[in-house]
Design a protein around this motif. Structure first.
Motif, PDB file in Angstrom:
ATOM      1  N   THR A 150       0.841  -1.195   0.000  1.00 48.55           N
ATOM      2  CA  THR A 150       0.000   0.000   0.000  1.00 48.55           C
ATOM      3  C   THR A 150       0.878   1.248   0.000  1.00 48.55           C
ATOM      4  N   SER A 151       0.575   2.174  -0.905  1.00 56.85           N
ATOM      5  CA  SER A 151       1.376   3.383  -1.050  1.00 56.85           C
ATOM      6  C   SER A 151       0.831   4.515  -0.174  1.00 56.85           C
ATOM      7  N   ASP A 152       1.684   5.507   0.063  1.00 58.19           N
ATOM      8  CA  ASP A 152       1.231   6.705   0.775  1.00 58.19           C
ATOM      9  C   ASP A 152       0.412   7.615  -0.126  1.00 58.19           C
ATOM     10  N   SER A 153       0.468   7.349  -1.432  1.00 61.69           N
ATOM     11  CA  SER A 153      -0.273   8.152  -2.395  1.00 61.69           C
ATOM     12  C   SER A 153      -1.691   7.594  -2.561  1.00 61.69           C
ATOM     13  N   VAL A 168      -3.887   8.519  -4.747  1.00 62.30           N
ATOM     14  CA  VAL A 168      -4.169   8.339  -6.182  1.00 62.30           C
ATOM     15  C   VAL A 168      -3.659   6.978  -6.653  1.00 62.30           C
ATOM     16  N   TYR A 169      -2.444   6.635  -6.251  1.00 62.87           N
ATOM     17  CA  TYR A 169      -1.880   5.335  -6.637  1.00 62.87           C
ATOM     18  C   TYR A 169      -2.719   4.190  -6.067  1.00 62.87           C
ATOM     19  N   ASN A 170      -3.151   4.302  -4.828  1.00 61.26           N
ATOM     20  CA  ASN A 170      -3.954   3.257  -4.203  1.00 61.26           C
ATOM     21  C   ASN A 170      -5.303   3.088  -4.901  1.00 61.26           C
ATOM     22  N   VAL A 171      -5.905   4.209  -5.307  1.00 55.60           N
ATOM     23  CA  VAL A 171      -7.180   4.137  -6.020  1.00 55.60           C
ATOM     24  C   VAL A 171      -7.010   3.413  -7.351  1.00 55.60           C
ATOM     25  N   LYS A 172      -5.938   3.729  -8.068  1.00 54.65           N
ATOM     26  CA  LYS A 172      -5.683   3.049  -9.348  1.00 54.65           C
ATOM     27  C   LYS A 172      -5.434   1.560  -9.151  1.00 54.65           C
ATOM     28  N   ALA A 173      -4.641   1.225  -8.130  1.00 54.50           N
ATOM     29  CA  ALA A 173      -4.366  -0.188  -7.853  1.00 54.50           C
ATOM     30  C   ALA A 173      -5.643  -0.914  -7.451  1.00 54.50           C
ATOM     31  N   GLY A 174      -6.497  -0.264  -6.659  1.00 53.02           N
ATOM     32  CA  GLY A 174      -7.759  -0.873  -6.253  1.00 53.02           C
ATOM     33  C   GLY A 174      -8.687  -1.106  -7.426  1.00 53.02           C
ATOM     34  N   LEU A 175      -8.774  -0.126  -8.334  1.00 50.61           N
ATOM     35  CA  LEU A 175      -9.612  -0.287  -9.521  1.00 50.61           C
ATOM     36  C   LEU A 175      -9.090  -1.401 -10.424  1.00 50.61           C
ATOM     37  N   LEU A 176      -7.766  -1.517 -10.528  1.00 48.85           N
ATOM     38  CA  LEU A 176      -7.184  -2.605 -11.314  1.00 48.85           C
ATOM     39  C   LEU A 176      -7.529  -3.962 -10.705  1.00 48.85           C
ATOM     40  N   GLY A 177      -7.484  -4.052  -9.369  1.00 45.74           N
ATOM     41  CA  GLY A 177      -7.860  -5.293  -8.703  1.00 45.74           C
ATOM     42  C   GLY A 177      -9.323  -5.647  -8.938  1.00 45.74           C
ATOM     43  N   LYS A 220      -5.234   2.864   2.216  1.00 43.52           N
ATOM     44  CA  LYS A 220      -4.711   3.018   3.577  1.00 43.52           C
ATOM     45  C   LYS A 220      -5.859   2.884   4.566  1.00 43.52           C
ATOM     46  N   SER A 221      -5.533   2.502   5.795  1.00 43.84           N
ATOM     47  CA  SER A 221      -6.579   2.257   6.782  1.00 43.84           C
ATOM     48  C   SER A 221      -7.438   3.498   7.022  1.00 43.84           C
TER      49      SER A 221
END
Length: 413
Positions: free
Chosen positions: A23-26, A28-37, A84-85
């Motif tokens: 999990t990134s501190d960004s 935006v990056y987390n949202v993109k990774a979540g959508l990809l999942g 992130k939590s």
């Protein structure tokens, strides 16, 4: 499950599991990774066989609707896993502004005063007593087996006893667990549920292969690896689901009376009913002529196990500040007992799956050559007996005809 479905499931879970570590501190990056999942889960699920209803009274379209609800829930869980939590716990605030706060029940427990009197009992009877009753009433519609339901009821209390060091709300008095939960709320819910199942004429399940046997030693679960595997996986699944029923809402800081928890239970009821019926049909038709006529795939089980694994991963990732005593550990003797029991079950499954002489192929043939030879000899003997009976009947008919003709000739003379 088919081997292809199992491989697809493992690959999908492997990708989702990386959310525990990367999990990134960004945001935006987390949202993109979540959508990809989420996209990966939808693509993986679309490669499964077409959805067919396992029930005779439910149309395919309604089963597809239920499966899609489960898929949407999986997508939400997967997206949250990559956040992130603090971000994941703030998302429910878009539906209810009062959410997003650490739950007060984090320090709650039920074993502060275990003296058996009216005052203490009246304090214990709360929202969860009704939850217990309706939970087991609905569970009866899904499992439909008195034996499994009562085993599961007792197993839940043993799980609470094992995890009470790290889950304060699992701490209960002996009379709360034994009397209020197991004997009253759970048993009453099971009885009412199974009575309704019988009243509406629905089929009861036999997960242990008890029908047609005279003693517990003759149950199919001890001889047929499919029955043993079905019962064992069922208990593992419902035990994990029992724990995540508490931890998911606590991890996302969603209060127990929330409508979100009710929606989750409705989705689990639909997917559970479909998945367990599919698993039961797969288990009971193995090695029978019915299996050659109607293939059973793993659409609903795939969805159910994916939901369960995502809930486990989410509970583990957001375990901090979620009502868990992370500084505590489970006692070693408790870990040893559970390891011994689960390990013993796995060893026994390996024995009846690979070494037991009564193992069967899908078409009903014995895997053991000596047993298959005896089976063929038995079939040949049965065929010979049928031929002898047919010859006897034919000779009896000819004798009857000749005697009848003799009587007619005598009358004519």
């Amino acid at each position: 499950m088919e081997y292809g479905s199992q491989l697809l499931f493992l690959l999908t879970i492997a990708y989702i599991s990386q959310a525990l570590f990367f999990t990134s501190d960004s945001t935006v990056y987390n949202v993109k990774a979540g959508l990809l999942g989420v996209v990966l889960v939808f693509v993986a699920q679309s490669s499964l066989r077409p959805y067919k209803t396992p029930f005779s009274r439910v149309r395919d379209r309604w089963c597809r609707v239920g499966a899609r609800l489960g898929l949407v829930y999986i997508g939400i869980l997967v997206f949250l896993l990559f956040q992130k939590s603090e971000d994941a716990r703030m998302l429910p605030k878009f539906l209810e502004p009062s959410y997003g706060k650490e739950l007060a029940m984090r320090s709650e427990n039920y074993d502060r005063n275990c003296e058996l009197n009216y005052e203490n009992v009246s304090k214990i009877i709360d929202f969860y007593v009704l939850v217990h009753f309706f939970n087991w009433l609905l569970a009866s519609f899904i499992i439909r087996d008195y034996y499994i339901l009562h085993i599961w009821s007792i197993l839940d209390e043993l799980i609470e006893l094992s995890l009470k060091n790290i889950r304060p709300n699992f701490c209960e008095c002996w009379w709360d667990s034994l009397v209020l939960d197991v004997i009253l709320a759970n048993t009453l819910g099971i009885y009412v549920g199974m009575t309704i199942v019988k009243w509406i004429g629905s089929m009861k399940y036999d997960w242990l292969g008890r029908n047609g046997t005279k003693s517990i030693k003759e149950w199919k679960a001890w001889k047929d690896h499919r029955y043993f595997q079905g019962a064992f996986c069922l208990m593992i699944f419902v035990s994990a689901n029992f724990v995540t029923g508490f931890t998911v809402s606590n991890s996302l800081w969603i209060p127990p009376p929330s409508n979100m928890n009710i929606i989750r239970l409705v989705i689990w009821f639909i997917i559970g009913a479909l998945g367990f019926r599919e698993a039961y049909d797969d288990m009971r038709t193995w090695g029978t002529p019915f299996r050659a006529e109607k293939q059973i795939y793993a659409q609903y089980r795939w969805t159910a196990w994916m939901m369960q694994c995502c809930e486990i991963l989410l509970s583990w990732k957001f375990r901090e500040n979620a009502g868990n005593r992370l500084e505590e550990t489970i006692p070693l003797h408790v870990i040893f007992i559970w390891t011994f029991c689960i390990g013993g079950c796995l060893i026994y499954w390996v024995y009846i799956r690979f070494f037991y002489k009564f193992r069967l192929y899908k078409d009903g043939r014995y895997m053991d050559p000596s047993m298959e030879k005896l089976r063929l000899e038995g079939l040949k003997d049965q065929e010979n007996k049928r031929e002898v009976k047919a010859q006897v009947k034919e000779s009896e008919k000819s004798v009857a005809k000749s005697s009848e003709s003799n009587r007619r000739n005598k009358k004519i003379n």
